[in-house]
Design a protein around this motif. Structure first.
Motif, PDB file in Angstrom:
ATOM      1  N   TYR A   1      -4.952   1.761  -7.820  1.00  0.00           N
ATOM      2  CA  TYR A   1      -5.124   0.497  -7.092  1.00  0.00           C
ATOM      3  C   TYR A   1      -3.992  -0.471  -7.449  1.00  0.00           C
ATOM      4  CZ  TYR A   1      -7.213  -3.989  -5.786  1.00  0.00           C
ATOM      5  OH  TYR A   1      -7.444  -5.232  -5.246  1.00  0.00           O
ATOM      6  N   GLN A   2      -3.655  -0.575  -8.743  1.00  0.00           N
ATOM      7  CA  GLN A   2      -2.578  -1.472  -9.169  1.00  0.00           C
ATOM      8  C   GLN A   2      -1.238  -1.041  -8.584  1.00  0.00           C
ATOM      9  OE1 GLN A   2      -2.619  -1.833 -13.468  1.00  0.00           O
ATOM     10  NE2 GLN A   2      -4.855  -1.958 -13.504  1.00  0.00           N
ATOM     11  N   LEU A   3      -0.998   0.255  -8.573  1.00  0.00           N
ATOM     12  CA  LEU A   3       0.252   0.758  -7.995  1.00  0.00           C
ATOM     13  C   LEU A   3       0.348   0.404  -6.515  1.00  0.00           C
ATOM     14  CD1 LEU A   3       0.403   4.275  -9.684  1.00  0.00           C
ATOM     15  CD2 LEU A   3       2.065   2.444 -10.014  1.00  0.00           C
ATOM     16  N   ASN A   4      -0.765   0.566  -5.807  1.00  0.00           N
ATOM     17  CA  ASN A   4      -0.752   0.257  -4.375  1.00  0.00           C
ATOM     18  C   ASN A   4      -0.524  -1.235  -4.134  1.00  0.00           C
ATOM     19  OD1 ASN A   4      -1.166   1.165  -1.587  1.00  0.00           O
ATOM     20  ND2 ASN A   4      -3.030  -0.078  -1.675  1.00  0.00           N
ATOM     21  N   GLN A   5      -1.150  -2.086  -4.974  1.00  0.00           N
ATOM     22  CA  GLN A   5      -0.935  -3.527  -4.838  1.00  0.00           C
ATOM     23  C   GLN A   5       0.526  -3.884  -5.085  1.00  0.00           C
ATOM     24  OE1 GLN A   5      -3.378  -5.975  -3.955  1.00  0.00           O
ATOM     25  NE2 GLN A   5      -4.365  -4.053  -3.345  1.00  0.00           N
ATOM     26  N   ALA A   6       1.115  -3.279  -6.129  1.00  0.00           N
ATOM     27  CA  ALA A   6       2.524  -3.543  -6.418  1.00  0.00           C
ATOM     28  C   ALA A   6       3.419  -3.043  -5.291  1.00  0.00           C
ATOM     29  CB  ALA A   6       2.904  -2.868  -7.739  1.00  0.00           C
ATOM     30  N   LEU A   7       3.067  -1.889  -4.718  1.00  0.00           N
ATOM     31  CA  LEU A   7       3.848  -1.332  -3.619  1.00  0.00           C
ATOM     32  C   LEU A   7       3.814  -2.265  -2.401  1.00  0.00           C
ATOM     33  CD1 LEU A   7       5.426   1.046  -2.363  1.00  0.00           C
ATOM     34  CD2 LEU A   7       3.224   2.075  -1.770  1.00  0.00           C
ATOM     35  N   GLN A   8       2.622  -2.789  -2.090  1.00  0.00           N
ATOM     36  CA  GLN A   8       2.510  -3.691  -0.945  1.00  0.00           C
ATOM     37  C   GLN A   8       3.323  -4.966  -1.151  1.00  0.00           C
ATOM     38  OE1 GLN A   8       1.077  -2.685   1.843  1.00  0.00           O
ATOM     39  NE2 GLN A   8       0.574  -0.770   0.772  1.00  0.00           N
ATOM     40  N   GLN A   9       3.337  -5.473  -2.371  1.00  0.00           N
ATOM     41  CA  GLN A   9       4.123  -6.676  -2.664  1.00  0.00           C
ATOM     42  C   GLN A   9       5.609  -6.426  -2.476  1.00  0.00           C
ATOM     43  OE1 GLN A   9       3.124  -9.802  -3.301  1.00  0.00           O
ATOM     44  NE2 GLN A   9       1.000  -9.148  -2.993  1.00  0.00           N
TER      45      GLN A   9
ATOM     46  N   ASP B   1      10.300   3.324  -3.675  1.00  0.00           N
ATOM     47  CA  ASP B   1      10.244   4.787  -3.743  1.00  0.00           C
ATOM     48  C   ASP B   1       9.586   5.244  -5.035  1.00  0.00           C
ATOM     49  OD1 ASP B   1      11.440   4.990  -1.298  1.00  0.00           O
ATOM     50  OD2 ASP B   1      13.467   5.269  -2.094  1.00  0.00           O
ATOM     51  N   ARG B   2       9.935   4.572  -6.136  1.00  0.00           N
ATOM     52  CA  ARG B   2       9.354   4.960  -7.426  1.00  0.00           C
ATOM     53  C   ARG B   2       7.849   4.722  -7.446  1.00  0.00           C
ATOM     54  NH1 ARG B   2      13.870   1.596 -10.754  1.00  0.00           N
ATOM     55  NH2 ARG B   2      15.627   3.015 -10.476  1.00  0.00           N
ATOM     56  N   LEU B   3       7.440   3.564  -6.964  1.00  0.00           N
ATOM     57  CA  LEU B   3       6.012   3.266  -6.941  1.00  0.00           C
ATOM     58  C   LEU B   3       5.259   4.235  -6.035  1.00  0.00           C
ATOM     59  CD1 LEU B   3       6.143  -0.624  -6.793  1.00  0.00           C
ATOM     60  CD2 LEU B   3       5.179   0.735  -8.642  1.00  0.00           C
ATOM     61  N   ARG B   4       5.853   4.565  -4.884  1.00  0.00           N
ATOM     62  CA  ARG B   4       5.196   5.487  -3.962  1.00  0.00           C
ATOM     63  C   ARG B   4       5.047   6.876  -4.593  1.00  0.00           C
ATOM     64  NH1 ARG B   4       8.073   4.592   0.223  1.00  0.00           N
ATOM     65  NH2 ARG B   4       6.595   3.306   1.380  1.00  0.00           N
ATOM     66  N   ARG B   5       6.061   7.319  -5.313  1.00  0.00           N
ATOM     67  CA  ARG B   5       5.973   8.638  -5.946  1.00  0.00           C
ATOM     68  C   ARG B   5       4.905   8.646  -7.040  1.00  0.00           C
ATOM     69  NH1 ARG B   5      11.748   8.599  -5.390  1.00  0.00           N
ATOM     70  NH2 ARG B   5      12.033   8.026  -7.588  1.00  0.00           N
ATOM     71  N   LYS B   6       4.826   7.576  -7.808  1.00  0.00           N
ATOM     72  CA  LYS B   6       3.795   7.516  -8.842  1.00  0.00           C
ATOM     73  C   LYS B   6       2.402   7.431  -8.221  1.00  0.00           C
ATOM     74  CE  LYS B   6       5.605   4.134 -11.341  1.00  0.00           C
ATOM     75  NZ  LYS B   6       5.721   3.173 -12.471  1.00  0.00           N
TER      76      LYS B   6
ATOM     77  N   GLU C   1      13.742   7.056 -14.334  1.00  0.00           N
ATOM     78  CA  GLU C   1      13.528   6.209 -13.171  1.00  0.00           C
ATOM     79  C   GLU C   1      12.284   5.337 -13.290  1.00  0.00           C
ATOM     80  OE1 GLU C   1      13.284   9.262 -10.216  1.00  0.00           O
ATOM     81  OE2 GLU C   1      15.189   8.650  -9.359  1.00  0.00           O
ATOM     82  N   ILE C   2      11.476   5.552 -14.332  1.00  0.00           N
ATOM     83  CA  ILE C   2      10.161   4.919 -14.382  1.00  0.00           C
ATOM     84  C   ILE C   2      10.290   3.408 -14.498  1.00  0.00           C
ATOM     85  CG2 ILE C   2       8.080   4.654 -15.792  1.00  0.00           C
ATOM     86  CD1 ILE C   2       8.236   7.576 -16.432  1.00  0.00           C
ATOM     87  N   VAL C   3       9.573   2.722 -13.624  1.00  0.00           N
ATOM     88  CA  VAL C   3       9.471   1.268 -13.705  1.00  0.00           C
ATOM     89  C   VAL C   3       7.999   0.928 -13.826  1.00  0.00           C
ATOM     90  CG1 VAL C   3      11.544   0.807 -12.368  1.00  0.00           C
ATOM     91  CG2 VAL C   3       9.367   1.069 -11.183  1.00  0.00           C
ATOM     92  N   ASP C   4       7.731  -0.190 -14.447  1.00  0.00           N
ATOM     93  CA  ASP C   4       6.344  -0.607 -14.656  1.00  0.00           C
ATOM     94  C   ASP C   4       5.518   0.519 -15.266  1.00  0.00           C
ATOM     95  OD1 ASP C   4       7.016  -2.991 -13.420  1.00  0.00           O
ATOM     96  OD2 ASP C   4       6.458  -2.234 -11.435  1.00  0.00           O
ATOM     97  N   SER C   5       6.079   1.160 -16.303  1.00  0.00           N
ATOM     98  CA  SER C   5       5.425   2.349 -16.858  1.00  0.00           C
ATOM     99  C   SER C   5       4.075   2.037 -17.463  1.00  0.00           C
ATOM    100  CB  SER C   5       6.331   2.988 -17.932  1.00  0.00           C
ATOM    101  OG  SER C   5       6.567   2.056 -18.974  1.00  0.00           O
ATOM    102  N   GLU C   6       3.812   0.774 -17.781  1.00  0.00           N
ATOM    103  CA  GLU C   6       2.511   0.453 -18.353  1.00  0.00           C
ATOM    104  C   GLU C   6       1.383   0.713 -17.378  1.00  0.00           C
ATOM    105  OE1 GLU C   6       4.186  -3.160 -16.354  1.00  0.00           O
ATOM    106  OE2 GLU C   6       4.899  -1.641 -17.751  1.00  0.00           O
TER     107      GLU C   6
END
Length: 823
Positions: free
Chosen positions: A370-378, A392-397, A23-28
């Motif tokens: 911080y990057q994950l949260n920014q991506a989640l907000q977008q 959902d994936r970003l929130r779990r990560k 399920e991983i997205v934006d794994s970098e």
């Protein structure tokens, strides 16, 4: 990755489904956060113990057989030790039975039957199992466990052909013997405790039962109650041992199916015992109360192999630490350790900063979060159904990242020391949280006058139903419906009043929200007084903050442990402090603290991945140091002055007598690298080293405290014949100095005047002090060549300032424009 996987396991237990590999997205975003974890996290045996997975781990048959050999050896050794303990427990049974028929019985016949109920049967069951297993593992050497005193040494047989599954299945089918023991356990403990209180003979026996362990027959001392608990502990481990053996048995091995059936039966038995034990979880104590859950929450348990997230439960008479696990879809708690509250000692301390390498790892995790949260907000701004899965994936990560930070970020530690000699260390997420735990534990231990051995099987299994805190304190899973702030939060800590004793105090200020940046900061230590003055500004970069936590801590002259004086929590209202200072008087118990708060909303910059390094203070322009510290008088000046006034005013030759050079250099290094450590050193070194450090600071300023361009004007003012006009001219020039220079000079001058007030004892008059400090505080322009005249000007300027009758008071911080609000 063990520590990371344990965090994932916790998320599962809290109803949070971690992201899976497919399920991983934006794994970098996360690929370099945990890559080097194996280099700096030790593996813990607690992490590798099994939790009943559905299939064995996929390893090569040779590796599985090798580990299977280790497991079987461990089972045999463990069985031998357990049999020795059972034999020790049964040793006084015959004598107690015989005494029951005399005129002075220790226990009645019925009591003897209750205390030793099912224990001989347990001994026979395990003796038969041990003998059979030993014969199977070493067919040429069968040894009676009753005669064997040392630990067993077993050579590895050809494990591919060896089958032991039938022995374990036979053993599990006889576990019903334990059911009677478990049902009778509380009655047995009650009899033992009552007899220990009423009969000195039995108490002597029950407190010193000896058992031999190891090949060298080392004697181990037990209490009767500790031995009585051994069967409970043993039956709880049966399923885990079976699972470990089955997990390391190849699928095509003859034992695989048999062990799986034995594992099923063992799990079913343990589950049935747990269900029957639910009604006993509120254990009745001998003084008429019942065991109640007082408080629970998540902490980090520190041990030799690392630090791990745990759920801590405070009961009426004990503390229980448990690990949340999942078996299928059902959440369970697994016992880690417990401590009785009777005689429990508590010590707390702030954790030292980790190494720079470790700080980099924490900083990288914060940056990724911080990057994950920014991506989640977008993604959430789009509001499309098609992106819901990505959200959902970003929130779990993000959740996994935050729980990792909770486990690894430096915090405050609480050491628990039991009278039994056992101790445990916990890390808590904030000083406010630690104080709440500390108060609850101390209050409960103060009310606890006895130690009742708990039925850990029952208590641990009941944690799921009793727990009040359902999940770790993750900000990313909390509701965002209420107002929160994002930007810069300024907290100016002014003063406090109401302290009962002279002490040096500091204020710890904490905020909630995402841990992208530091969420805890402290003021410097105040002077020893009952009305500490700080006037210190603390600046937080915050996202999602809703509350401000205040904790006042005192240090006393006797050098004992810091004492938490009081605490309070303030709700942050963005509208009430927007872009303008708001003054607040807050009650922390008996102490009132005055502070001002201001909020400036703005987009946040990504957190730095560089390690946190304190900026140096020596050989740095004083204005730059003051700006870094958000003060008008640098902390080093205030700290040294306050320490000299605490214990140096009566010291003969203070500021004239040189301190030890090595101590002064050590203090200089500490102030440049770790201010907290420097303040601690100030308390212990010779006071002349403290005064020498202050003189060195002013001497090494790249620009003098009184700028060189003022030298000629001050020299001209000295030539004014009228003393009143001369003093007025000098004060006028002083008022034109830069703010930091002026207030630091005024702070120092008032201090030197207080030193001179004790000149009868310290032999330091105003003239002597001006001679010492003049050349350091005022330097002539480079063009001047008359050294004798220069020194005379330097000394006379400081001497005249010290003599001024209307010398202004120093400001420690800038004046704030605020509306005063009393709360």
């Amino acid at each position: 990755m063990e520590l990371y996987m344990e965090a994932v396991e916790y998320l599962k237990g809290c109803g949070i489904s971690p992201v899976t590999e497919d399920e991983i997205v934006d794994s970098e975003l996360l690929q370099d956060v945990f890559t080097d974890e194996a280099e700096w996290v030790s593996q813990s045996p607690l992490q590798t113990e099994p939790f009943l997975p559905t299939t064995p781990t996929t390893e090569s048959p040779d590796d599985l057989l090798q580990k299977r050999t280790v497991v079987l050896k461990g089972v045999l050794i463990s069985e031998e030790i357990y049999l020795t303990e059972l034999e020790t427990l049964l040793t006084p049974m015959k004598a107690l039975k015989a005494a029951a028929g005399t005129s002075q019985p220790v226990l009645s016949t019925k009591q003897v039957q209750t205390v030793f109920y099912q224990i001989p049967e347990l001994r026979d069951l395990h003796k038969d199992f041990f003998t059979s297993l030993r014969a199977r593992l070493q067919p040429d050497e069968v040894i009676d466990p009753g005669a064997q005193q040392g630990l067993v040494t077993v050579e590895a047989p050809v494990m591919q052909l060896l089958s032991v599954g039938d022995l374990f299945l036979k053993f599990v089918n006889q576990l019903g013997v334990y059911r009677g023991f478990i049902d009778n356990y509380e009655n047995a403990v009650e009899i033992v405790q009552k007899c220990m209180q009423s009969d000195q003979r039995f108490r002597t026996l029950a407190e010193s039962m000896m058992s031999s362990k190891g090949s060298d027959n080392v004697k181990t001392k037990y209490t009767f109650e500790a031995l009585l608990y051994k069967p409970l502990d043993r039956v709880m481990k049966t399923t885990l041992v079976l699972h470990d053996l089955w997990k390391h048995t190849p699928p095509d091995h003859p034992d695989s199916i048999t062990l799986q059936e034995a594992l099923r039966l063992s799990s079913s038995f343990l589950s049935g015992v747990n269900e029957r034990s639910q009604c006993k979880r509120s254990v009745k104590l001998s003084r008429g109360e019942r065991r109640q859950l007082i408080r629970d929450g998540f902490v980090v348990d520190v041990c030799e192999n690392g630090h791990y997230l745990r759920h801590l439960f405070l009961y009426t008479d004990m503390m229980l630490c448990a690990r949340l696990t999942t078996a299928g879809r059902q959440a369970q708690y697994r016992f880690c350790w417990y401590l009785p509250l009777v005689g429990l000692k508590l010590l707390w301390a702030a954790e030292h900063l980790p190494s720079s390498e470790y700080q980099v790892k924490i900083s990288k995790t914060r940056a990724k979060m911080y990057q994950l949260n920014q991506a989640l907000q977008q993604h959430m701004k789009g509001g499309k159904v098609s992106v819901s899965r990505a959200v959902d994936r970003l929130r779990r990560k993000l959740e996994e990242c935050e729980i990792w930070l909770l486990t690894n970020t430096p915090s405050v530690t609480l050491d628990l020391h039991s009278t039994s000699g056992k101790s445990h260390t916990m890390r808590l997420f904030s000083l406010y949280d630690l104080n709440e735990w500390k108060e609850a534990i101390e209050k409960q231990s103060g009310n606890c006058i006895e130690m009742v051995p708990p039925d850990l099987l029952s208590v641990t299994s009941s944690c799921i139903k009793l727990r009040m805190t359902q999940q770790p304190p993750l900000h990313c899973v909390q509701s965002n419906e209420s107002a929160h702030i994002c930007g810069s939060l300024y907290v100016m800590v002014h003063s406090a009043c109401g302290l009962q004793n002279l002490s040096s105090a500091y204020m710890c200020v904490e905020v909630d929200g995402f841990e992208f940046y530091d969420r805890r900061k402290q003021t410097c230590l105040s002077a020893f007084c009952v009305t500490p003055q700080w006037e210190e500004e603390l600046v937080f970069q915050v996202d999602g903050a809703q509350q401000l936590f205040l904790v006042l801590v005192s240090q006393y002259e006797n050098g004992t442990q810091d004492e938490i004086v009081g605490r309070a929590v303030l709700n942050l209202d963005p509208d009430n402090m927007l872009k303008k200072w708001k003054k607040i008087t807050c009650s922390l118990g008996q102490v009132d603290v005055t502070l001002s708060i201001k909020y400036m909303p703005h987009p946040l910059e990504p957190p730095s991945t560089a390690p946190l390094v304190q900026e140096p203070v020596f050989c740095v322009p004083i204005g730059q140091v003051a700006m870094q510290e958000s003060v008008l008088v640098p902390h080093i000046v205030r700290s040294c002055v306050e320490e000299v006034e605490r214990r140096g005013l009566n010291e003969e030759g203070i500021y004239r007598v040189s301190g030890v050079s090595s101590e002064i250099q050590a203090l200089k290094h500490a102030f440049n690298t770790n201010y907290r450590e420097a303040v601690s050193k100030l308390r212990t070194v010779d006071v002349n080293a403290v005064s020498g450090t202050l003189k060195l600071y002013f001497r090494e300023l790249p620009l003098p405290l009184i700028p060189s361009e003022y030298f000629k004007e001050l020299a001209d003012a000295l030539d004014i014949a009228d003393p009143y006009l001369r003093a007025d001219s000098m004060l006028t020039l002083l008022q034109t100095l830069p703010d930091v220079n002026r207030n630091t000079l005024l702070f120092l001058l008032h201090h030197l005047r207080r030193v001179a007030e004790r000149k009868e004892e310290n032999k330091m008059s105003l003239s002597n002090l001006a001679t010492v400090f003049g050349p350091s505080l005022l330097r002539p322009p480079v063009a001047r060549v008359d050294i004798s005249q220069e020194v005379e000007v330097q000394v006379q300027v400081i001497f005249l300032y010290l003599q001024c009758q209307n010398l202004p008071e120093a400001l420690l911080a800038k004046h704030l424009d605020f509306n005063e609000i009393e709360t």
